[in-house]
Motif scaffolding. Structure first.
Motif, PDB file in Angstrom:
ATOM      1  N   PRO A 181       0.813  -1.215   0.000  1.00  0.00           N
ATOM      2  CA  PRO A 181       0.000   0.000   0.000  1.00  0.00           C
ATOM      3  C   PRO A 181       0.849   1.269   0.000  1.00  0.00           C
ATOM      4  N   GLU A 182       2.088   1.159   0.423  1.00  0.00           N
ATOM      5  CA  GLU A 182       2.979   2.330   0.459  1.00  0.00           C
ATOM      6  C   GLU A 182       3.415   2.763  -0.946  1.00  0.00           C
ATOM      7  N   VAL A 183       3.334   1.868  -1.913  1.00  0.00           N
ATOM      8  CA  VAL A 183       3.719   2.190  -3.293  1.00  0.00           C
ATOM      9  C   VAL A 183       2.566   2.947  -3.939  1.00  0.00           C
ATOM     10  N   VAL A 184       2.822   4.212  -4.293  1.00  0.00           N
ATOM     11  CA  VAL A 184       1.775   5.034  -4.912  1.00  0.00           C
ATOM     12  C   VAL A 184       1.926   5.107  -6.421  1.00  0.00           C
ATOM     13  N   ALA A 185       3.103   4.778  -6.940  1.00  0.00           N
ATOM     14  CA  ALA A 185       3.320   4.776  -8.388  1.00  0.00           C
ATOM     15  C   ALA A 185       4.522   3.894  -8.688  1.00  0.00           C
TER      16      ALA A 185
END
Length: 158
Positions: free
Chosen positions: A90-94
């Motif tokens: 979930p920490e990966v936004v792109a």
């Protein structure tokens, strides 16, 4: 499935707010609510719409530490394999494949340095990752996109 102009406008309305009512979308695109529902059902059945999700402002979770991770993969790692591996975080936004030495670059938001380090370690432990290189953002200088909520990273008031 190739989208026509009307379908594109419906998809854009849903991308802005997946909870938007068919009636509201219909008023935007000039259709009745039942006609919008039929089109959305057809878009889902045809695979153009693969699902609905929620976008959360990382700052609302207290995630204000931002960084980028370059990923160097083992030979013959497909972009699909990288995507499948990263979508669990979930920490990966792109995440994007890139030219140059790295195979992909990943934008991450975390609560603090320790949290960022934990995410980095987990990503580095993925079976397709040979090595990583990371940088932390000190101050965002210019962002021309918005997550849609005031005060969110990238919004004009951030």
């Amino acid at each position: 499935m190739r989208l026509n102009d009307l379908d594109e406008r419906i998809v854009h309305a849903l991308a802005e707010d997946a909870r938007r009512s068919y009636s509201d979308i219909g008023s935007l695109v000039g259709l009745s609510a039942p006609a919008v529902k039929r089109r959305v059902d057809r878009l889902r059945a045809g695979g153009a719409i693969t699902g609905f999700t929620v976008r959360v402002d990382p700052a609302a979770l207290g995630w204000q530490t931002e960084g980028f991770i370059e990923i160097y993969c083992s030979r013959n790692t497909s972009p699909e394999a990288i995507h499948r591996g990263l979508e669990r975080y979930p920490e990966v936004v792109a995440a994007s494949t890139v030219t140059g030495d790295a195979d992909a670059i990943v934008q991450v938001f975390a609560a603090d340095m320790r949290h960022f380090e934990q995410v980095l370690e987990r990503i580095a432990g993925e079976p397709y990752v040979e090595r990583t290189k990371s940088v932390l953002v000190l101050s965002p200088l210019l962002r021309r996109y918005s997550s849609g909520s005031p005060g969110a990273p990238g919004s004009p008031s951030a």
